[in-house]
Design a protein around this motif. Structure first.
Motif, PDB file in Angstrom:
ATOM      1  N   TYR A 178       1.076  -1.187  -0.047  1.00  0.00           N
ATOM      2  CA  TYR A 178       0.121   0.068   0.042  1.00  0.00           C
ATOM      3  C   TYR A 178       0.805   0.905  -0.084  1.00  0.00           C
ATOM      4  O   TYR A 178       1.363   1.295   0.871  1.00  0.00           O
ATOM      5  CB  TYR A 178      -0.887  -0.079   1.055  1.00  0.00           C
ATOM      6  CG  TYR A 178      -1.893   1.003   1.329  1.00  0.00           C
ATOM      7  CD1 TYR A 178      -3.133   1.334   0.503  1.00  0.00           C
ATOM      8  CD2 TYR A 178      -1.524   2.364   2.359  1.00  0.00           C
ATOM      9  CE1 TYR A 178      -3.561   2.579   0.664  1.00  0.00           C
ATOM     10  CE2 TYR A 178      -2.327   3.367   2.442  1.00  0.00           C
ATOM     11  CZ  TYR A 178      -3.371   3.657   1.546  1.00  0.00           C
ATOM     12  OH  TYR A 178      -4.182   4.489   1.665  1.00  0.00           O
ATOM     13  N   LYS A 179       0.749   2.109  -1.084  1.00  0.00           N
ATOM     14  CA  LYS A 179       1.782   3.135  -1.284  1.00  0.00           C
ATOM     15  C   LYS A 179       3.064   2.400  -1.518  1.00  0.00           C
ATOM     16  O   LYS A 179       3.096   1.484  -2.365  1.00  0.00           O
ATOM     17  CB  LYS A 179       1.681   4.206  -0.320  1.00  0.00           C
ATOM     18  CG  LYS A 179       0.579   4.956  -0.119  1.00  0.00           C
ATOM     19  CD  LYS A 179       0.502   6.080   0.956  1.00  0.00           C
ATOM     20  CE  LYS A 179      -0.972   6.530   1.166  1.00  0.00           C
ATOM     21  NZ  LYS A 179      -1.493   7.274  -0.260  1.00  0.00           N
ATOM     22  N   THR A 186       4.368  -2.952  13.052  1.00  0.00           N
ATOM     23  CA  THR A 186       3.734  -1.990  13.710  1.00  0.00           C
ATOM     24  C   THR A 186       4.126  -0.678  13.300  1.00  0.00           C
ATOM     25  O   THR A 186       3.329   0.467  13.272  1.00  0.00           O
ATOM     26  CB  THR A 186       4.609  -1.935  15.274  1.00  0.00           C
ATOM     27  OG1 THR A 186       3.971  -3.159  15.782  1.00  0.00           O
ATOM     28  CG2 THR A 186       3.571  -1.115  16.198  1.00  0.00           C
ATOM     29  N   ARG A 187       5.176  -0.322  12.988  1.00  0.00           N
ATOM     30  CA  ARG A 187       5.588   1.023  12.564  1.00  0.00           C
ATOM     31  C   ARG A 187       4.944   1.283  11.120  1.00  0.00           C
ATOM     32  O   ARG A 187       4.442   2.348  10.913  1.00  0.00           O
ATOM     33  CB  ARG A 187       7.134   1.174  12.100  1.00  0.00           C
ATOM     34  CG  ARG A 187       7.752   2.348  11.856  1.00  0.00           C
ATOM     35  CD  ARG A 187       9.342   2.184  11.955  1.00  0.00           C
ATOM     36  NE  ARG A 187       9.733   1.414  10.981  1.00  0.00           N
ATOM     37  CZ  ARG A 187      10.540   0.408  11.278  1.00  0.00           C
ATOM     38  NH1 ARG A 187      10.469  -0.185  12.546  1.00  0.00           N
ATOM     39  NH2 ARG A 187      10.851  -0.396  10.327  1.00  0.00           N
ATOM     40  N   ILE A 188       4.825   0.310  10.449  1.00  0.00           N
ATOM     41  CA  ILE A 188       4.128   0.618   9.115  1.00  0.00           C
ATOM     42  C   ILE A 188       2.405   1.111   9.476  1.00  0.00           C
ATOM     43  O   ILE A 188       2.065   2.232   8.680  1.00  0.00           O
ATOM     44  CB  ILE A 188       4.103  -0.503   8.151  1.00  0.00           C
ATOM     45  CG1 ILE A 188       5.560  -1.176   7.677  1.00  0.00           C
ATOM     46  CG2 ILE A 188       3.128  -0.687   7.049  1.00  0.00           C
ATOM     47  CD1 ILE A 188       5.803  -2.146   6.811  1.00  0.00           C
ATOM     48  N   ILE A 189       2.058   0.350  10.252  1.00  0.00           N
ATOM     49  CA  ILE A 189       0.561   0.754  10.480  1.00  0.00           C
ATOM     50  C   ILE A 189       0.517   2.176  11.131  1.00  0.00           C
ATOM     51  O   ILE A 189      -0.372   2.707  10.799  1.00  0.00           O
ATOM     52  CB  ILE A 189       0.027  -0.261  11.718  1.00  0.00           C
ATOM     53  CG1 ILE A 189      -0.204  -1.762  11.191  1.00  0.00           C
ATOM     54  CG2 ILE A 189      -1.403   0.218  12.091  1.00  0.00           C
ATOM     55  CD1 ILE A 189      -0.234  -2.849  12.091  1.00  0.00           C
ATOM     56  N   SER A 190       1.377   2.460  12.218  1.00  0.00           N
ATOM     57  CA  SER A 190       1.502   3.810  12.476  1.00  0.00           C
ATOM     58  C   SER A 190       1.697   4.924  11.414  1.00  0.00           C
ATOM     59  O   SER A 190       1.072   5.788  11.411  1.00  0.00           O
ATOM     60  CB  SER A 190       2.521   3.623  13.693  1.00  0.00           C
ATOM     61  OG  SER A 190       2.356   4.906  14.334  1.00  0.00           O
ATOM     62  N   ASN A 243      -6.722  -0.440  -1.417  1.00  0.00           N
ATOM     63  CA  ASN A 243      -7.765   0.915  -1.800  1.00  0.00           C
ATOM     64  C   ASN A 243      -9.086  -0.078  -2.246  1.00  0.00           C
ATOM     65  O   ASN A 243      -9.921   1.060  -2.055  1.00  0.00           O
ATOM     66  CB  ASN A 243      -7.011   1.432  -3.122  1.00  0.00           C
ATOM     67  CG  ASN A 243      -6.186   2.748  -2.509  1.00  0.00           C
ATOM     68  OD1 ASN A 243      -6.456   3.357  -1.514  1.00  0.00           O
ATOM     69  ND2 ASN A 243      -4.937   2.889  -2.971  1.00  0.00           N
ATOM     70  N   GLU A 244      -8.977  -0.845  -3.057  1.00  0.00           N
ATOM     71  CA  GLU A 244     -10.085  -1.533  -3.402  1.00  0.00           C
ATOM     72  C   GLU A 244     -11.034  -2.017  -2.343  1.00  0.00           C
ATOM     73  O   GLU A 244     -12.177  -1.940  -2.317  1.00  0.00           O
ATOM     74  CB  GLU A 244      -9.912  -2.667  -4.570  1.00  0.00           C
ATOM     75  CG  GLU A 244      -9.333  -2.001  -5.773  1.00  0.00           C
ATOM     76  CD  GLU A 244      -9.024  -3.370  -6.911  1.00  0.00           C
ATOM     77  OE1 GLU A 244      -9.242  -4.402  -6.507  1.00  0.00           O
ATOM     78  OE2 GLU A 244      -8.517  -2.737  -7.971  1.00  0.00           O
ATOM     79  N   ALA A 245     -10.734  -2.627  -1.379  1.00  0.00           N
ATOM     80  CA  ALA A 245     -11.178  -3.071  -0.325  1.00  0.00           C
ATOM     81  C   ALA A 245     -11.692  -2.055   0.440  1.00  0.00           C
ATOM     82  O   ALA A 245     -12.940  -2.333   1.015  1.00  0.00           O
ATOM     83  CB  ALA A 245     -10.089  -3.981   0.675  1.00  0.00           C
TER      84      ALA A 245
END
Length: 298
Positions: free
Chosen positions: A219-220, A238-242, A290-292
């Motif tokens: 994603y990106k 965790t860092r990615i989610i943040s 993005n589609e989800a």
């Protein structure tokens, strides 16, 4: 003839290699390595076509199979294996076959590349089907093991490709797409573990990475399907989610746990504000984040 191959010729820049000091050798190796990107750039259209076929195979629940011997086989193993933790795909979606099997990854068993029949047998042993995509990797463009695999693949009905380091490879007649990475004579004559091997690794990285991006594994520019196999990967997830959602790491970790350690699911829950069940269902319809998200908003 083998001695006429570009990869086997002597490099005029290193005729007196053994008389040079360390720094001079390093400078020349670095200079020669800088030409690899140019050789790859000349093949971008062919590489793009290979990626289209990889996408087709995986969308049809089939596999991308790399076949190589020696350095080429080891490079193929490294690229295929790394798709599992990086993109969360099942082992075998990118399947590497190396002449001599697993032991050849750790030990030099160079004679095994000479057996065409082994290439055929290894393909059959792995139950190859017509929708699988078979990519041969060989610096010389003539390795018998790779030839056997490509021949059998064509017989089964697979699409095939060849990644090599010569202009006019012997195996071109068994490949739908040919990527000729003309990296030229090596710093040490015939040592294709150098420029040739490096160019192959770079191209396989490109193939697997772009394929995974287009399948929604990012994603990106974040690896949102990273498979959490150790503490480092847990911290990365965790860092990615943040970073994507703007939540602090503590809340991001909570969502990661709630999402069964699946970063993409956690991100979708946060961005959509929906419960895990709804987000899981949306991702079953489309793995592209993005589609989800759009599905959940409709």
């Amino acid at each position: 003839m083998f001695e006429d191959l570009e990869t086997e010729k002597s490099n005029p820049k290193t005729t007196n290699l053994d008389e040079m000091d360390n720094y001079e050798i390093l400078r020349i190796i670095n200079q020669e390595d800088s030409t690899i990107a140019v050789a790859i750039a000349e093949n971008l259209l062919e590489i793009n076509n290979i990626i289209d076929n990889c996408l087709m195979a995986i969308k049809n629940k089939a596999r991308v199979i790399y076949v190589g011997a020696g350095t080429s086989g080891r490079v193929a193993v490294v690229d295929a294996v790394e798709t599992v933790p990086t993109f969360g795909v099942k082992p075998g979606v990118f399947l590497p076959l190396i002449a001599g099997g697993e032991k050849a990854f750790f030990n030099a068993t160079e004679n095994v590349e000479d057996y065409e029949e082994d290439g055929k047998k290894d393909l059959l042993k792995n139950n190859v089907i017509s929708s699988d995509y078979v990519i041969g990797v060989t610096a010389s463009g003539r390795t018998p093991y790779v030839k056997g695999a490509l021949l059998k693949a064509r017989e089964i009905g697979c699409k095939t490709a060849l990644i090599c380091n010569v202009k006019d490879p012997v195996l071109k007649d068994f490949s739908d797409i040919v990527v000729s990475l003309r990296t030229g004579p090596e710093v040490i004559t015939g040592s294709t573990r150098m420029k040739a091997g490096t160019s192959q690794k770079m191209v396989l990285n490109m193939i697997s990475t772009v394929t995974m991006v287009k399948l929604g594994k990012t994603y990106k520019n974040y690896m949102v399907d990273v498979k959490i196999m150790n503490k480092k990967l847990e911290e990365r997830a965790t860092r990615i989610i943040s970073e994507i959602t703007g939540l602090d790491t503590s809340r991001s970790k909570e969502y990661l746990i709630k999402a069964d350690m699946k970063p993409k699911l956690a991100i979708l829950m946060i961005l959509s504000g929906k419960e895990k069940e709804a987000c899981t269902f949306a991702l079953s319809k489309s793995e592209i984040l993005n589609e989800a998200l759009k599905l959940l908003k409709n």
